[in-house]
Design a protein around this motif. Sequence first.
Motif, PDB file in Angstrom:
ATOM      1  N   ASN A   1      34.406  31.487  37.274  1.00  0.00           N
ATOM      2  CA  ASN A   1      35.543  32.151  36.638  1.00  0.00           C
ATOM      3  C   ASN A   1      35.137  32.826  35.341  1.00  0.00           C
ATOM      4  OD1 ASN A   1      37.158  31.288  38.722  1.00  0.00           O
ATOM      5  ND2 ASN A   1      37.996  29.542  37.613  1.00  0.00           N
ATOM      6  N   MET A   2      34.242  32.191  34.588  1.00  0.00           N
ATOM      7  CA  MET A   2      33.769  32.815  33.357  1.00  0.00           C
ATOM      8  C   MET A   2      32.975  34.083  33.663  1.00  0.00           C
ATOM      9  SD  MET A   2      32.821  29.734  30.674  1.00  0.00           S
ATOM     10  CE  MET A   2      32.364  28.372  31.738  1.00  0.00           C
ATOM     11  N   GLU A   3      32.173  34.036  34.726  1.00  0.00           N
ATOM     12  CA  GLU A   3      31.415  35.230  35.097  1.00  0.00           C
ATOM     13  C   GLU A   3      32.361  36.368  35.500  1.00  0.00           C
ATOM     14  OE1 GLU A   3      28.085  34.934  37.598  1.00  0.00           O
ATOM     15  OE2 GLU A   3      27.085  33.415  36.388  1.00  0.00           O
ATOM     16  N   VAL A   4      33.460  36.036  36.185  1.00  0.00           N
ATOM     17  CA  VAL A   4      34.455  37.047  36.536  1.00  0.00           C
ATOM     18  C   VAL A   4      35.038  37.680  35.275  1.00  0.00           C
ATOM     19  CG1 VAL A   4      36.794  37.364  37.461  1.00  0.00           C
ATOM     20  CG2 VAL A   4      35.086  36.142  38.802  1.00  0.00           C
ATOM     21  N   LEU A   5      35.380  36.852  34.303  1.00  0.00           N
ATOM     22  CA  LEU A   5      35.980  37.372  33.069  1.00  0.00           C
ATOM     23  C   LEU A   5      34.980  38.199  32.266  1.00  0.00           C
ATOM     24  CD1 LEU A   5      38.061  34.226  32.089  1.00  0.00           C
ATOM     25  CD2 LEU A   5      38.970  36.436  32.807  1.00  0.00           C
TER      26      LEU A   5
ATOM     27  N   GLU B   1      41.472  41.651  26.167  1.00  0.00           N
ATOM     28  CA  GLU B   1      42.581  40.691  26.049  1.00  0.00           C
ATOM     29  C   GLU B   1      42.298  39.439  26.879  1.00  0.00           C
ATOM     30  OE1 GLU B   1      47.354  40.291  27.174  1.00  0.00           O
ATOM     31  OE2 GLU B   1      46.269  42.166  27.550  1.00  0.00           O
ATOM     32  N   HIS B   2      41.828  39.627  28.115  1.00  0.00           N
ATOM     33  CA  HIS B   2      41.483  38.490  28.980  1.00  0.00           C
ATOM     34  C   HIS B   2      40.409  37.628  28.325  1.00  0.00           C
ATOM     35  CE1 HIS B   2      42.636  41.206  32.649  1.00  0.00           C
ATOM     36  NE2 HIS B   2      43.702  40.708  32.043  1.00  0.00           N
ATOM     37  N   LYS B   3      39.413  38.284  27.771  1.00  0.00           N
ATOM     38  CA  LYS B   3      38.290  37.555  27.175  1.00  0.00           C
ATOM     39  C   LYS B   3      38.731  36.754  25.965  1.00  0.00           C
ATOM     40  CE  LYS B   3      34.868  40.873  28.870  1.00  0.00           C
ATOM     41  NZ  LYS B   3      33.925  41.956  28.513  1.00  0.00           N
ATOM     42  N   ASP B   4      39.552  37.362  25.121  1.00  0.00           N
ATOM     43  CA  ASP B   4      40.022  36.644  23.930  1.00  0.00           C
ATOM     44  C   ASP B   4      40.897  35.455  24.296  1.00  0.00           C
ATOM     45  OD1 ASP B   4      38.710  38.402  22.276  1.00  0.00           O
ATOM     46  OD2 ASP B   4      40.473  39.641  21.854  1.00  0.00           O
ATOM     47  N   LYS B   5      41.766  35.648  25.279  1.00  0.00           N
ATOM     48  CA  LYS B   5      42.750  34.621  25.606  1.00  0.00           C
ATOM     49  C   LYS B   5      42.194  33.510  26.480  1.00  0.00           C
ATOM     50  CE  LYS B   5      47.601  34.161  26.891  1.00  0.00           C
ATOM     51  NZ  LYS B   5      48.841  34.892  27.275  1.00  0.00           N
ATOM     52  N   TRP B   6      41.273  33.847  27.416  1.00  0.00           N
ATOM     53  CA  TRP B   6      40.835  32.869  28.397  1.00  0.00           C
ATOM     54  C   TRP B   6      39.327  32.609  28.387  1.00  0.00           C
ATOM     55  CZ3 TRP B   6      44.950  30.442  29.462  1.00  0.00           C
ATOM     56  CH2 TRP B   6      46.169  31.106  29.615  1.00  0.00           C
ATOM     57  N   LEU B   7      38.532  33.672  28.257  1.00  0.00           N
ATOM     58  CA  LEU B   7      37.084  33.480  28.322  1.00  0.00           C
ATOM     59  C   LEU B   7      36.562  32.653  27.153  1.00  0.00           C
ATOM     60  CD1 LEU B   7      34.294  33.998  29.532  1.00  0.00           C
ATOM     61  CD2 LEU B   7      34.226  36.165  28.274  1.00  0.00           C
TER      62      LEU B   7
ATOM     63  N   LEU C   1      37.251  28.993  27.396  1.00  0.00           N
ATOM     64  CA  LEU C   1      36.424  28.410  28.452  1.00  0.00           C
ATOM     65  C   LEU C   1      34.984  28.244  27.982  1.00  0.00           C
ATOM     66  CD1 LEU C   1      37.778  30.307  31.593  1.00  0.00           C
ATOM     67  CD2 LEU C   1      37.749  27.814  31.294  1.00  0.00           C
ATOM     68  N   LEU C   2      34.456  29.259  27.320  1.00  0.00           N
ATOM     69  CA  LEU C   2      33.089  29.188  26.806  1.00  0.00           C
ATOM     70  C   LEU C   2      32.932  28.088  25.760  1.00  0.00           C
ATOM     71  CD1 LEU C   2      32.328  32.997  26.459  1.00  0.00           C
ATOM     72  CD2 LEU C   2      31.116  31.420  27.958  1.00  0.00           C
ATOM     73  N   ASN C   3      33.996  27.819  25.034  1.00  0.00           N
ATOM     74  CA  ASN C   3      33.952  26.768  24.015  1.00  0.00           C
ATOM     75  C   ASN C   3      34.218  25.384  24.591  1.00  0.00           C
ATOM     76  OD1 ASN C   3      33.420  28.581  21.928  1.00  0.00           O
ATOM     77  ND2 ASN C   3      35.595  28.962  21.547  1.00  0.00           N
TER      78      ASN C   3
END
Length: 401
Positions: free
Chosen positions: A105-109, A116-122, A125-127
């Motif tokens: 899922n992180m690779e998809v993001l 916006e997707h990266k700030d809110k979800w990626l 997840l990375l953290n």
Amino acid sequence: MNFDYSDKVKDLQEKLGEFMDEHIFPHEQTYRDQLDKNDRFSSYPQIIDELKQKAKEQGLWNLFLPESEYGGGLTNVEYAPLCEMMGRSSIGPEVFNCAAPDTGNMEVLVRYGTEEHKDKWLLPLLNGEIRSCFSMTEPEVASSDATNIQASIIRDGDEYVVNGTKWWSSGAGDPRCKIAIVMGKNDPNAAKHKQQSMILVPLDTPGVTIKRTLNVFGYDHAPHGHAEIEYKDVRVPASNMLLGEGRGFEIAQGRLGPGRIHHCMRTIGAAERALEILCKRVQERTAFGKKLAEQGVIQEWIAEARINIEQTRLLTLKAAYMMDTVGNKEAKTEIAMIKVVAPNMALEIIDHAIQALGAAGVSQDYPLAASWANIRTLRLADGPDEVHKRAIARQELKKYQ
């Protein structure tokens, strides 16, 4: 193809090996003990947060992302031996933030998400602050053919409305799971592989109901879980669409290649641990007047195990090398081959280890039974063996047409 490990990888192998011995293996039982006995999906073992912090401090974090500002910057070939080491323990991948389905899922993001997707979800997840699930498989259709998917994603003004029932959404049982990537049809009249889309659905959205979690050979895999989820008139912003309408298969190809090979890397680690357990045990037990290690059939199992592990590792590295050099699409046949080979190889070795240990092998005192149950699912997950063999055969036949 040169599979020699760089100094960077050797250093990470040493650090990772020490971390596994010092922190992971000794706390596998701690993890089980800390699961809530009354509701195993209400919380998660706190030992995980403690170990995650230690992994971060030692630079053993997000190693899975190649060629990315967000990850460890390792190639697939460089990541392979490290992923294998993590796979020796069921709790290892999560501690290093390299567990499925989050990695996919992180690779998809990273590849297809907006800022916006990266700030809110990626970033969360990375953290390691939240977890995620992937909702693709459905109970009413043969999902090995993804064109069968019936869930709908229909545009309505500035929103999309999602309807359908998914199951085997792995990870959705975890209280930290906050976001799902859902695959569904947005245009049933479009070309066969342009009907599907993928969209981000926060699990706290009205209309999302986790109906139950499913067991795997009696294992509930708490707190991770494999959920059946109902999406009923779920409304999300149109901006939650990934890449655009009709591009679900395109995203799936980008997601499933790395996901499949990561499973294979971890599976080799599980096979190595099973062989280690077998070799140690058979030198401690005596039957019919001699050590089990001296029995011919046991020696044959050990020899075959070492041969099969080495063969599988080399094929995995070849697939990883091709992903690095010519891309996931060109490496699709090698990825399909390793996806068939690795689980079958590991299952045979684990089965022989269980047989050598006798009753102990099927008990909770050893990880073998749980490992077998988990890896048996890999002959279905991310495409069943038969689908991959079909693809391999078609590529082979093309050579003679």
